[in-house]
Each structure stands twice: as structure tokens, then as C-alpha cells.
Enzyme design. Structure first.
Site, mmCIF file in Angstrom:
data_model
loop_
_atom_site.group_PDB
_atom_site.id
_atom_site.type_symbol
_atom_site.label_atom_id
_atom_site.label_comp_id
_atom_site.label_asym_id
_atom_site.label_seq_id
_atom_site.Cartn_x
_atom_site.Cartn_y
_atom_site.Cartn_z
ATOM 1 N N GLY A 32 43.658 33.640 37.912
ATOM 2 C CA GLY A 32 45.372 33.405 37.336
ATOM 3 C C GLY A 32 45.613 32.811 38.964
ATOM 4 N N ASP A 143 44.852 37.633 50.874
ATOM 5 C CA ASP A 143 44.234 38.917 50.052
ATOM 6 C C ASP A 143 43.287 39.983 51.420
ATOM 7 O OD1 ASP A 143 44.382 40.897 48.310
ATOM 8 O OD2 ASP A 143 42.496 39.977 46.814
ATOM 9 N N HIS A 167 47.441 40.779 47.282
ATOM 10 C CA HIS A 167 46.888 40.966 45.725
ATOM 11 C C HIS A 167 46.550 43.158 45.059
ATOM 12 C CE1 HIS A 167 47.089 37.170 44.721
ATOM 13 N NE2 HIS A 167 46.841 37.073 45.731
ATOM 14 N N ARG A 313 30.216 43.297 42.250
ATOM 15 C CA ARG A 313 29.986 43.671 43.715
ATOM 16 C C ARG A 313 28.641 45.101 43.569
ATOM 17 N NH1 ARG A 313 36.396 45.319 44.867
ATOM 18 N NH2 ARG A 313 37.174 42.562 44.532
ATOM 19 N N ASP A 374 45.568 49.976 41.338
ATOM 20 C CA ASP A 374 45.841 48.588 41.285
ATOM 21 C C ASP A 374 46.350 48.185 41.336
ATOM 22 O OD1 ASP A 374 44.444 46.196 39.975
ATOM 23 O OD2 ASP A 374 43.993 47.167 38.310
ATOM 24 N N ALA A 380 46.567 43.339 31.630
ATOM 25 C CA ALA A 380 47.506 43.646 30.712
ATOM 26 C C ALA A 380 48.686 42.528 30.505
ATOM 27 C CB ALA A 380 48.739 45.294 31.706
ATOM 28 N N TYR A 501 65.595 50.152 86.089
ATOM 29 C CA TYR A 501 64.722 51.273 86.625
ATOM 30 C C TYR A 501 63.362 51.024 85.500
ATOM 31 C CZ TYR A 501 60.757 54.014 88.025
ATOM 32 O OH TYR A 501 59.218 54.717 88.378
HETATM 33 N N1 LIG Z 1 34.251 40.959 30.649
HETATM 34 C C1 LIG Z 1 35.542 39.928 31.199
HETATM 35 N N2 LIG Z 1 34.927 39.218 31.177
HETATM 36 C C2 LIG Z 1 35.699 38.397 31.084
HETATM 37 N N3 LIG Z 1 36.537 38.188 32.017
HETATM 38 C C3 LIG Z 1 37.085 39.846 32.365
HETATM 39 C C4 LIG Z 1 36.417 40.445 32.119
HETATM 40 N N4 LIG Z 1 37.041 41.171 32.922
HETATM 41 C C5 LIG Z 1 38.259 41.035 33.044
HETATM 42 N N5 LIG Z 1 37.685 39.614 33.529
HETATM 43 C C6 LIG Z 1 39.343 38.662 33.973
HETATM 44 O O1 LIG Z 1 39.372 39.292 34.987
HETATM 45 C C7 LIG Z 1 40.785 39.610 35.277
HETATM 46 C C8 LIG Z 1 41.319 40.319 36.567
HETATM 47 O O2 LIG Z 1 42.458 40.993 36.920
HETATM 48 P P1 LIG Z 1 43.159 42.180 37.274
HETATM 49 O O3 LIG Z 1 44.266 41.288 38.023
HETATM 50 O O4 LIG Z 1 43.429 43.080 36.215
HETATM 51 O O5 LIG Z 1 41.700 42.927 39.058
HETATM 52 P P2 LIG Z 1 41.403 41.898 39.692
HETATM 53 O O6 LIG Z 1 41.290 43.547 40.529
HETATM 54 O O7 LIG Z 1 39.992 41.046 39.617
HETATM 55 O O8 LIG Z 1 42.645 41.636 40.587
HETATM 56 C C9 LIG Z 1 42.918 41.624 41.940
HETATM 57 O O9 LIG Z 1 44.074 40.401 41.923
HETATM 58 C C10 LIG Z 1 44.526 40.639 40.996
HETATM 59 C C11 LIG Z 1 45.675 39.384 41.250
HETATM 60 O O10 LIG Z 1 47.142 39.520 41.925
HETATM 61 C C12 LIG Z 1 45.682 41.752 41.202
HETATM 62 O O11 LIG Z 1 46.383 41.978 39.998
HETATM 63 C C13 LIG Z 1 44.772 43.187 41.221
HETATM 64 O O12 LIG Z 1 45.665 44.178 41.190
HETATM 65 C C14 LIG Z 1 43.869 43.161 42.409
HETATM 66 O O13 LIG Z 1 42.894 43.887 42.188
HETATM 67 C C15 LIG Z 1 41.721 38.932 34.728
HETATM 68 O O14 LIG Z 1 41.607 37.811 34.698
HETATM 69 C C16 LIG Z 1 40.900 39.121 33.312
HETATM 70 O O15 LIG Z 1 41.048 38.409 32.581
HETATM 71 O O1 LIG Z 2 34.748 39.329 42.831
HETATM 72 P P1 LIG Z 2 34.838 39.188 44.106
HETATM 73 O O2 LIG Z 2 34.904 40.672 45.065
HETATM 74 O O3 LIG Z 2 35.702 37.927 44.601
HETATM 75 O O4 LIG Z 2 36.633 40.540 43.133
HETATM 76 C C1 LIG Z 2 38.202 39.507 43.257
HETATM 77 C C2 LIG Z 2 38.851 40.942 42.771
HETATM 78 O O5 LIG Z 2 40.512 39.918 42.231
HETATM 79 C C3 LIG Z 2 39.588 40.897 44.158
HETATM 80 O O6 LIG Z 2 40.399 41.307 44.399
#
Ligand SMILES: Nc1ncnc2c1ncn2[C@@H]1O[C@H](COP(=O)(O)OP(=O)(O)O[C@H]2O[C@H](CO)[C@@H](O)[C@H](O)[C@H]2O)[C@@H](O)[C@H]1O
Ligand SMILES: O=P(O)(O)OC[C@H](O)CO
Length: 729
Positions: A32, A143, A167, A313, A374, A380, A501
Site C-alpha cells: 500500500g 515507522d 505504522h 522475520r 495491529d 481488512a 531566583y
Molecule cells: N500470504 C500473503 N501473500 C501475499 N501478500 C500477503 C500475504 N499475507 C499478507 N500479505 C500482504 O501484506 C500486507 C500486510 O499488511 P498489514 O496491514 O496487514 O500488516 P503489516 O504488519 O505488514 O503492516 C504494518 O503497516 C501497515 C500499514 O501501515 C499497518 O496496517 C499494520 O498495522 C502494520 O503492522 C497486506 O498488503 C497483505 O495483502
Molecule cells: O518485513 P518487515 O519486517 O519489513 O515488516 C514489514 C511490516 O509491514 C512492518 O511495518
């Protein structure tokens, strides 16, 4: 003229680097943030600075080719050394900050030695940003991995426009305060002009930490720090909703979604899509699904949970443990409930292409977004944007930031396994019309509040915050102005110094008795008093006993309790300038004592003509609200009395009218016209009375950031001492 550019600074570059049979390819990632910022970043000729991920397997030629490809995408790589990956990325960012900010305190290692590396890597990011910066650029830091970067850049570029967006959640000050380096983190963030959060609750928690840890007062959405305004704002991130909608509408995707449904039939699909992270609530979700199966035998063979978890990770212990737990739970539930014809859970541990993801979103009957904490949760929103058919039910954890926007989802407490199982059953039973009403309301919001709006709201607010920013040090008088004051005072035939003072000659101490003068101050006052044709008077709100004990031996004049008492020369006795009425204290004292009892850390100080309630050691937020309460309470009670209620620095003082520092001016000024120069220095509201009573030729200097009638301003007691020292040389 060169265009102002956007410099984005994030831990990870939004690119995917692949090598296929020695051939290197670099593609923009679909996330995003990357999509949302693509416009402003490329249109403004901007740059994106970040880590391209682990490229240790590349040889030199491939590394060179990677640099070129990144440069063409306007991406500036910051390569992390293996030790930096281990200690900055895995160790401090994801081993300490990530669990702490998600309230998982027990996952923080007992001892962490990675802070220095976190600091070092943040400095590397700041240095690289400064190296690529051109005047007029806008810098946007992203972040928790880079929380020191705004402050580090500000040190080098005092007038740069710097934004920061967090984030993940900002935790309650009770959780945040356990971080040993909490002050450095907060002051690092304060280098920004604008700090953005997903929800008001995170902003509020941050403001409380500012107050409790740094003692800074936040006025709803702004505060002053180091002579600058810092704005705080709520900007829930959006997604590229039009893109998801468009892909979801395509005929190929509709076919793919149908195929998924048919393959699952007669099962209805519950879907989970997450990074494999302990914050996403996977284990509790599985337990809730197990509970659903246990209590609803009629659903056996009729439902399927599709759980897609992308590895994340994988070198951090907690993530390895989580993977084992999820594997085991999936195995246990499938083993216990599965049949030859039915597998209750389809579990994929991998990243899947976007089109497949959107097809799954479209095929699902129920989307499970049940993190235990989160920042927001983009999944969502992606699900909603993909439901062009206005169908499907979203079950959303109330502990995801997105819950504050998505009221039409079925909200659950993810810790309540029973209630989550109940919500699954409810979602499956929801009538089509209710599903449509809920989903279309959700879609209206997601389609308009998208990532492009998010970016422009943040950058627009940042631009306004930066244009309203006073240049660093604007609240202090320019050095040349103070130089001119010193020169004219030194040239004067005689000099009268009127010095407050506390907060002027000495910094504030926790309790009134702790602000005793140090040797250097005593020597300075003695030297000033010995300066030819110079008279020194200390004009304080303290009781005369304090001044006598601390400064009585000096050849200077002393004035206590805001001008109630004076000792004009060292050998004179203390003299009461006004005959104070004191009966009022018998009514007021019990009230103030009640506030002392109900506000831990506060204390009462009794002087002859006043009572003071000090709350410097109380909880800052509670202290400030109690002070307001006390002022209101006394204001109503004392409205007909010749008393005034003053708010000072962490003190509320009730005193008689007419007893103020201005009262000492006629006592110390020469009755005859004189060419004696006058310098008055003070830091709070009570010194304003002194400044107001001075003849127009006198020089008044205010100490500190608050408002004052004084035409000159210096920052703190150290600057006061330096100025007075210059009168001696
Ligand atoms: N198996 C899979 N294959 C392909 N794509 C997959 C996948 N599983 C997940 N994704 C993608 O990964 C992204 C995950 O985004 P999230 O907002 O759910 O969490 P994330 O913790 O990474 O982000 C952090 O940053 C975002 C943005 O600010 C916050 O919403 C969040 O709370 C914060 O932890 C989504 O775009 C999703 O489509
Ligand atoms: O895979 P990371 O550790 O760069 O995590 C990405 C997540 O969106 C955390 O903000």
C-alpha cells in the site's frame, strides 16, 4: 528553478529483488505504501531511501547492476551489513520495539545490547538522507525502525520540512516507559514537524508519554519543543482501493473466484491472510475455529478455513516458535476433525500473487482479521475493496487500528475465544440482505478514503505545519540583540540588577528546598555586587527564611514572597512592606490540603501572605488536571475576597492582591532622576508584575519559552549566568 522533491525514508525499499539463473530483476513491490507514494515520489522527481533486503548472495557485477536498476526507479539503497541486520533489524526493531509497541512485553529479551546498532543504523539513514537532500525538499520518514532519524536530520538541517508516520500502535505510557532509551526515542521523533498516527488513541498515548516522560505539555495536537512547533495528526492509512476493485471486477478474476468456490463446495470459506506474526492472532483464531467445530457438528464438512500466512522475520526466535505452534495446531485440528472427504483447514505458508489473493478475497464467505494488536491492518481494507459484489462478512478484531473506521464489521475481542467462535457462527448465518447493507457501507468508506487521499492529507498537513514553523530559535532574541544590551549595560555609569531566583538564576528542582544555590552562583552574585557602581537585588516568591539562609551573607538586596518582605542591605533587618491579612488562609488551607492528599507527589508551601500548591513531582497529566480543578474551585470560593490565584510553573499560588513583585520597584529605585541603568530578569508570570512596574528605560529580559511583555528573551538559567558573567568582563 528546481522542483521541491519528496524524499521518502523507510527501512525497506518497496522493491522485490530476484535472481533467476544468474539474471537479476528488480520489480516494485505492490504494498500500500509503495502504491500510495508512487505518484508524489515519481512526479516530484523524488527519491526513496531504504534497504533493498538481503543481497549478500549477489556478486559484485550483480550488485552494480542492482544499483543501476534501483537508480532508474529513483530508489537509493542503503545496504545493511549482516551484523546490522541481526542487531538493528532483528534485534532492536523487531526483538524489542515491535513486541513492546504491541504490548507483548514478555517477548522482549531480558538483556538487549542492540541499542547502539539501532542508533548507528538510524544515523546511517539520516546521513544518506542529508547527502541527497536539496533545499526545499520534503522528507517523510516511515515507522518504528527509524524513530531517531527525524532528530538526527534536524540537527544537520534545522529548517528542513520533516514528517514522520508510525505504522504500528503507539502503546500506553505505562508500557512505553519501560523502554530504557525512552527519552532518546521521543526526542528523536520530535525532530519532525508532523508526527502521524493511524488512530486518535495512539496520538493520545504518545501525548501522554510526552507529558510523563519529557514533561512537555501537548495542546491537543501540537506541542513546542526546542523552539519549534511539532504537530501531531491522525491519518488512518488507505489502500489503492480502485486498483483492488478493478482487478476484482475483471472476468478472469470472477472465473478464478468461482473456481475456488466450486472446489471448496459444499464448504463455505472462512479466510485468513496474514504475515506470520504473533501480533496477528493466528493461534487464537485457530482455537476459535476449533471451538466452532466442537460446538457445531452440523458445520462439519460444510466449512473450511483457508489460512494464508506469509513467512516473516524468520530469523527472530519468537517467529520460529510461532510457526511451530501454528503448524502443530493446524495438524491437531485437521487430525481431530478431518475426514477422507473434508479437510477443515487449508494452510499455505507462503506469499501468493496479488491476483490469487484478490480471487480468494472474492471467494470468501467470511474474512477473519483477528489480530491481538495491529497498527491498522490493510488486509481488512483489501478484502472490502475486492468485494465488488457487496457480499462477504468481515470479522474484525477491536484491537486493530482499522476497527475505529470499520464500524459495520462484526467486531470481536480476539482474546475471547468463545466470542470469536460465536462471531464466526453469526457471520455464517447472516442474511444476504444484512451482508449487503454492511458491505456496501464499508465499501463506500474504503473507496473514498484511499491511499492517495491519505498521502495528500499527510503531505498537505506537513506543508502547512512547516510553513507555520518558526525558524529554530525564533523565540530567543538574536545574539546581536543580546550583545547590544550587554554593551549598553557595560557602558552605563551605574547599574541596578533585579533578578528572579527559581527558573532564572537556578533551574527548577523537584521540591522547593532542593533549589539551593551552587558555589558558582554565589561567586557570580558576589562578583556582581563588587562591580563598581552596581547594585544587585534578588526578587523572589520564596519565603524570606530561604533567601536569608541561602543568600543572606551576600552584599545584595533581597525581596521575598513576591515583594511582601524586603531586606534592602546586608545589615538591615527584614521588613514587611505590607501588613497582610491572613485569616483567609484558614479557609483555603484545608482545601489545598485535600488536593495534597488526593494528588500523590504534590505538597503545600505556606508563606506569610500566600499558600502555594506544588505539583512538580506529581504525575504530570493528573497534576495539570488537578491544578485546573483547584483553580476553578478556589476561583468560585474566593470571588469576593482580595485574593488572586496564580498559575506558575507546576505551582498554583493563592496570595493577597497588591502583593506582587512590582511593589519593590519604588523601594529600590533612586528617588532622584538618575542615569542608573536597570536590568530585570525573570521567567514566569509573577515577574511580569516586576517588568510592568519598571520605568520605560529599564531593560527586561524574559527567560524561557512562555509569553512575556519583555522585549528580549533568553532560553534558560545557564544563558542568564553567561549574560551576567559578561557584565563582569
Ligand atoms: N500470504 C500473503 N501473500 C501475499 N501478500 C500477503 C500475504 N499475507 C499478507 N500479505 C500482504 O501484506 C500486507 C500486510 O499488511 P498489514 O496491514 O496487514 O500488516 P503489516 O504488519 O505488514 O503492516 C504494518 O503497516 C501497515 C500499514 O501501515 C499497518 O496496517 C499494520 O498495522 C502494520 O503492522 C497486506 O498488503 C497483505 O495483502
Ligand atoms: O518485513 P518487515 O519486517 O519489513 O515488516 C514489514 C511490516 O509491514 C512492518 O511495518
Amino acid at each position: 528553478m528546481t522542483e521541491p522533491r519528496l524524499l521518502i525514508v523507510s527501512n525497506r525499499l518497496p522493491v522485490t529483488v530476484r535472481t533467476d539463473r544468474g539474471e537479476l530483476s528488480v520489480a516494485p513491490s505492490a504494498g500500500g505504501l509503495a502504491t500510495g507514494l508512487r505518484g508524489p515520489h515519481t512526479k516530484s522527481d523524488g527519491l526513496w531511501i531504504g534497504w533493498p533486503g538481503d543481497v549478500s548472495h549477489l556478486d559484485d557485477a550483480q550488485r552494480g547492476s542492482l544499483d543501476e536498476k534501483l537508480e532508474a526507479m529513483r530508489a537509493v539503497p542503503l545496504y545493511l551489513e549482516p551484523e546490522e541486520v541481526t542487531r538493528y533489524y532483528e534485534g532492536y526493531s523487531n526483538g524489542v520495539l515491535w513486541p513492546l509497541f504491541h504490548y507483548m512485553v514478555d517477548r522482549i529479551p531480558l538483556v538487549s545490547t542492540d541499542w547502539e546498532v539501532y542508533q548507528h543504523v538510524n544515523q546511517r539513514f539520516a546521513d544518506l538522507t542529508v547527502a541527497r537532500y536539496r533545499p526545499g525538499d520534503t522528507i517523510w520518514v516511515q515507522d518504528y525502525q527509524l524513530m531517531l532519524v527525524p532528530g538526527m536530520i534536524r540537527e544537520r538541517l534545522p529548517s528542513a520540512t520533516i514528517g514522520f508516520f508510525l505504522h504500528i500502535p503507539f502503546p500506553s505510557s505505562e508500557a512505553f516507559r519501560i523502554l530504557p532509551r525512552r527519552e532518546e526515542i521521543l526526542t528523536g521523533l520530535l525532530g519532525a514537524d508532523l508526527i502521524g498516527f493511524h488512530t486518535f488513541s495512539y496520538l493520545d498515548q504518545f501525548a501522554r508519554s510526552m507529558m510523563r516522560i519529557l514533561g512537555l505539555d501537548v495542546e491537543v495536537d501540537r506541542l513546542r519543543y526546542a523552539g519549534r512547533n511539532v504537530r501531531l495528526g491522525v491519518f488512518p492509512m488507505g489502500i489503492d482501493a480502485a486498483h483492488f476493485s478493478q482487478v476484482a471486477t475483471s472476468p478472469e478474476l470472477a472465473t478464478e473466484a468461482d473456481a475456488i468456490r466450486q472446489r471448496a463446495a459444499p464448504c463455505r470459506i472462512l479466510l485468513g491472510v496474514d504475515r506470520m506474526d504473533y501480533t496477528k492472532g493466528l493461534t487464537r483464531r485457530l482455537l476459535a475455529y476449533e471451538r466452532l467445530l466442537a460446538r457445531s457438528p452440523e458445520l462439519h464438512g460444510k466449512v473450511r478455513l483457508v489460512q494464508v500466512a506469509v513467512p516473516s522475520r524468520t530469523e527472530v526466535d519468537a517467529y520460529v516458535t510461532l510457526k511451530t505452534q501454528v503448524d502443530e495446531l493446524v495438524g491437531k485440528i485437521n487430525g481431530e476433525y478431518g475426514t477422507i472427504d473434508w479437510t477443515p483447514i487449508h494452510y499455505l505458508y507462503r506469499s501468493i500473487p496479488e491476483s490469487q489473493l484478490i480471487a480468494l478475497y472474492r471467494a470468501a464467505d467470511v474474512m477473519l482479521v483477528t489480530p491481538v494488536r495491529d497498527g491498522l491492518n490493510l488486509v481488512a481494507k483489501e478484502f472490502i475493496a475486492s468485494r465488488v459484489d457487496d457480499d462477504g462478512v468481515l470479522i474484525l478484531s477491536e484491537l486493530a487500528g482499522a476497527a475505529s473506521e470499520l464500524g459495520e464489521a462484526l467486531r470481536v475481542n480476539p482474546y475471547d475465544i468463545d466470542a470469536t467462535a460465536g462471531a464466526m457462527a453469526q457471520a455464517l448465518a447472516l442474511a444476504p440482505e444484512e451482508r449487503r447493507i454492511r458491505m456496501s457501507a464499508l465499501r463506500r468508506r474504503i473507496m473514498t478514503h484511499d491511499v492517495h487521499r491519505w498521502v495528500s492529507l499527510f503531505l498537505g498537513t506537513l506543508e502547512r505545519s512547516a510553513t507555520q514553523r518558526e525558524p529554530a530559535g525564533a523565540r530567543e532574541s538574536p545574539a546581536e540583540q543580546i550583545d547590544a544590551v550587554v554593551t549598553s549595560l557595560r557602558a552605563a555609569p551605574s547599574l541596578l540588577l533585579l533578578l528572579d531566583y527559581d527558573g532564572t538564576l537556578v533551574p527548577f528542582a523537584a521540591t522547593p528546598p532542593q533549589a539551593a544555590p551552587d558555589e558558582a552562583l554565589l561567586a557570580l552574585l558576589r562578583d556582581l555586587a563588587r562591580r563598581p557602581a552596581t547594585r544587585v537585588h534578588v526578587v523572589s516568591g520564596r519565603p524570606h527564611q530561604d533567601l536569608e539562609r541561602w543568600l543572606g551573607a551576600l552584599p545584595i538586596g533581597l525581596h521575598a514572597e513576591h515583594g511582601l518582605w524586603s531586606r534592602l542591605t546586608p545589615d538591615a533587618d527584614w521588613h514587611r512592606n505590607i501588613d497582610p491579612q491572613t485569616q483567609w488562609k484558614d479557609h483555603v488551607r484545608p482545601i489545598v490540603e485535600q488536593f495534597v492528599s488526593s494528588t500523590p507527589g504534590s505538597l503545600i508551601e505556606e508563606k506569610v501572605a500566600s499558600l502555594a500548591w506544588h505539583y512538580r513531582m506529581a504525575d504530570p497529566g493528573f497534576g495539570a488536571s488537578q491544578a485546573k480543578e483547584l483553580r476553578l474551585h478556589l476561583g468560585a470560593l474566593l470571588s469576593n475576597q482580595p485574593l488572586e490565584i496564580l498559575q506558575g510553573h507546576k505551582v498554583v499560588e493563592i496570595r493577597m492582591h497588591g502583593v506582587n513583585k512590582g511593589a519593590i520597584v519604588p523601594l529600590v529605585l533612586s528617588p532622584e532622576p538618575s542615569d542608573e541603568a536597570i536590568l530585570a530578569l525573570g521567567d514566569d508570570q509573577t515577574d511580569e508584575d516586576l517588568f510592568a512596574a519598571l520605568p520605560p528605560s529599564a531593560v527586561a529580559i524574559h527567560v524561557g519559552p512562555s509569553d512575556s511583555r519583555a522585549p528580549h528573551r533568553i532560553p534558560d538559567p545557564a544563558a542568564v549566568r553567561r549574560l551576567l558573567q559578561r557584565l563582569l568582563s
